[in-house]
Design a protein around this motif. Structure first.
Motif, PDB file in Angstrom:
ATOM      1  N   UNK A  23       0.796  -1.222   0.000  1.00 51.88           N
ATOM      2  CA  UNK A  23       0.000   0.000   0.000  1.00 51.88           C
ATOM      3  C   UNK A  23       0.834   1.281   0.000  1.00 51.88           C
ATOM      4  N   UNK A  24       2.115   1.166   0.232  1.00 52.67           N
ATOM      5  CA  UNK A  24       2.977   2.349   0.206  1.00 52.67           C
ATOM      6  C   UNK A  24       3.246   2.818  -1.218  1.00 52.67           C
ATOM      7  N   UNK A  25       2.920   1.984  -2.187  1.00 55.82           N
ATOM      8  CA  UNK A  25       3.215   2.302  -3.584  1.00 55.82           C
ATOM      9  C   UNK A  25       1.942   2.645  -4.344  1.00 55.82           C
ATOM     10  N   UNK A  26       1.923   3.799  -4.989  1.00 59.53           N
ATOM     11  CA  UNK A  26       0.829   4.134  -5.889  1.00 59.53           C
ATOM     12  C   UNK A  26       1.008   3.280  -7.144  1.00 59.53           C
ATOM     13  N   UNK A  27      -0.085   2.956  -7.816  1.00 51.98           N
ATOM     14  CA  UNK A  27      -0.017   2.130  -9.027  1.00 51.98           C
ATOM     15  C   UNK A  27       0.942   2.772 -10.023  1.00 51.98           C
ATOM     16  N   UNK A  28       1.919   1.995 -10.478  1.00 52.62           N
ATOM     17  CA  UNK A  28       2.877   2.453 -11.477  1.00 52.62           C
ATOM     18  C   UNK A  28       4.011   3.313 -10.946  1.00 52.62           C
ATOM     19  N   UNK A  29       3.980   3.693  -9.683  1.00 55.03           N
ATOM     20  CA  UNK A  29       5.032   4.526  -9.092  1.00 55.03           C
ATOM     21  C   UNK A  29       6.026   3.628  -8.355  1.00 55.03           C
ATOM     22  N   UNK A  30       7.282   3.633  -8.760  1.00 52.22           N
ATOM     23  CA  UNK A  30       8.256   2.752  -8.115  1.00 52.22           C
ATOM     24  C   UNK A  30       8.720   3.276  -6.760  1.00 52.22           C
ATOM     25  N   UNK A  31       9.209   2.356  -5.954  1.00 52.04           N
ATOM     26  CA  UNK A  31       9.803   2.693  -4.665  1.00 52.04           C
ATOM     27  C   UNK A  31      10.970   1.775  -4.393  1.00 52.04           C
ATOM     28  N   UNK A  32      11.978   2.298  -3.740  1.00 42.90           N
ATOM     29  CA  UNK A  32      13.139   1.478  -3.404  1.00 42.90           C
ATOM     30  C   UNK A  32      12.867   0.696  -2.120  1.00 42.90           C
ATOM     31  N   UNK A  33      13.679  -0.293  -1.876  1.00 44.56           N
ATOM     32  CA  UNK A  33      13.556  -1.086  -0.655  1.00 44.56           C
ATOM     33  C   UNK A  33      13.721  -0.193   0.570  1.00 44.56           C
ATOM     34  N   UNK A  76       7.236  -1.970  -7.831  1.00 42.61           N
ATOM     35  CA  UNK A  76       6.076  -1.192  -8.257  1.00 42.61           C
ATOM     36  C   UNK A  76       4.860  -2.092  -8.386  1.00 42.61           C
ATOM     37  N   UNK A  77       3.686  -1.468  -8.242  1.00 41.89           N
ATOM     38  CA  UNK A  77       2.419  -2.184  -8.359  1.00 41.89           C
ATOM     39  C   UNK A  77       1.971  -2.191  -9.808  1.00 41.89           C
ATOM     40  N   UNK A  78       1.520  -3.322 -10.300  1.00 41.22           N
ATOM     41  CA  UNK A  78       0.962  -3.346 -11.653  1.00 41.22           C
ATOM     42  C   UNK A  78      -0.387  -2.630 -11.677  1.00 41.22           C
ATOM     43  N   UNK A  79      -0.746  -2.073 -12.796  1.00 37.17           N
ATOM     44  CA  UNK A  79      -1.984  -1.292 -12.904  1.00 37.17           C
ATOM     45  C   UNK A  79      -3.236  -2.168 -12.933  1.00 37.17           C
ATOM     46  N   UNK A  80      -3.163  -3.353 -13.484  1.00 33.30           N
ATOM     47  CA  UNK A  80      -4.365  -4.151 -13.670  1.00 33.30           C
ATOM     48  C   UNK A  80      -4.880  -4.781 -12.386  1.00 33.30           C
ATOM     49  N   UNK A  81      -6.180  -4.644 -12.182  1.00 31.27           N
ATOM     50  CA  UNK A  81      -6.885  -5.401 -11.159  1.00 31.27           C
ATOM     51  C   UNK A  81      -6.625  -5.073  -9.711  1.00 31.27           C
ATOM     52  N   UNK A  82      -6.046  -3.952  -9.384  1.00 33.35           N
ATOM     53  CA  UNK A  82      -5.796  -3.648  -7.983  1.00 33.35           C
ATOM     54  C   UNK A  82      -6.934  -2.810  -7.409  1.00 33.35           C
ATOM     55  N   UNK A  83      -7.579  -3.330  -6.382  1.00 36.29           N
ATOM     56  CA  UNK A  83      -8.642  -2.604  -5.693  1.00 36.29           C
ATOM     57  C   UNK A  83      -8.019  -1.608  -4.726  1.00 36.29           C
TER      58      UNK A  83
END
Length: 180
Positions: A23-33, A76-83
């Motif tokens: 949940x810390x990552x917006x869809x398509x926005x990368x984050x480092x460890x 990063x979170x993939x865009x498809x299917x994330x509620x």
């Protein structure tokens, strides 16, 4: 903790569901460890482990980035299917909760008790621990014969669900749900 456990111990000693890292990552926005570890309050090693688990489940993607000086990993979170609703996020957290029990059926009953407590709180929007226990325990005792032991299992798990907050004063603990 087992290989399939989706929880990690944070710096304050509390358990952290893998979904909270997600949940810390917006869809398509990368984050480092390092960014994820800091945001959730766990070590980089724990964040990397939880992110790897999320990649295995298909909820997260990993990419190696190289510069002249170094190589680093972004998640990063993939865009498809994330509620994104709190209820959908809560369902993912509940499904990944580590709960006590000798069998998978018992553990499912205990997750159901947490789910029922969450649903009650969502409907009420604000309640006390006493009201919550008296409203939910009898129908969702999850194998517990004692309300206090049942509540000890539900309490910490309910507190980690999206939109849930609690405040304690001398009189009572008040639980609130905010759909954000």
């Amino acid at each position: 903790m087992g290989v399939n456990d989706t929880r990690s111990i944070g710096r304050d000693g509390a358990t952290v569901p893998a979904v909270l890292v997600l949940e810390q990552l917006a869809v398509g926005e990368p984050g480092t460890t390092a960014e994820l570890a800091e945001a959730v309050g766990i070590s980089e090693e724990e964040a990397r482990s939880l992110c790897s688990e999320l990649v295995e489940r298909g909820d997260l993607r990993r990419k190696e980035l190289r510069s002249r000086e170094t190589t680093f990993t972004v998640w990063y979170r993939p865009a498809e299917g994330m509620e994104t609703s709190p209820e959908a996020r809560a369902e993912r957290v509940i499904a990944s909760l580590s709960v006590p029990g000798a069998s998978e059926m018992m553990r499912d009953w205990r997750r159901d008790a947490v789910r029922a407590s969450y649903e009650f709180l969502c409907e009420e929007e604000e309640t006390t621990t006493t009201e919550l226990v008296s409203s939910v325990y009898s129908a969702h005792s999850a194998g517990y014969t004692d309300e206090e032991k049942w509540w000890a299992m539900v309490d910490e798990r309910l507190a980690c669900l999206p939109g849930v907050s609690r405040t304690t004063d001398d009189a009572a603990t008040v639980w609130r749900f905010d759909a954000q």
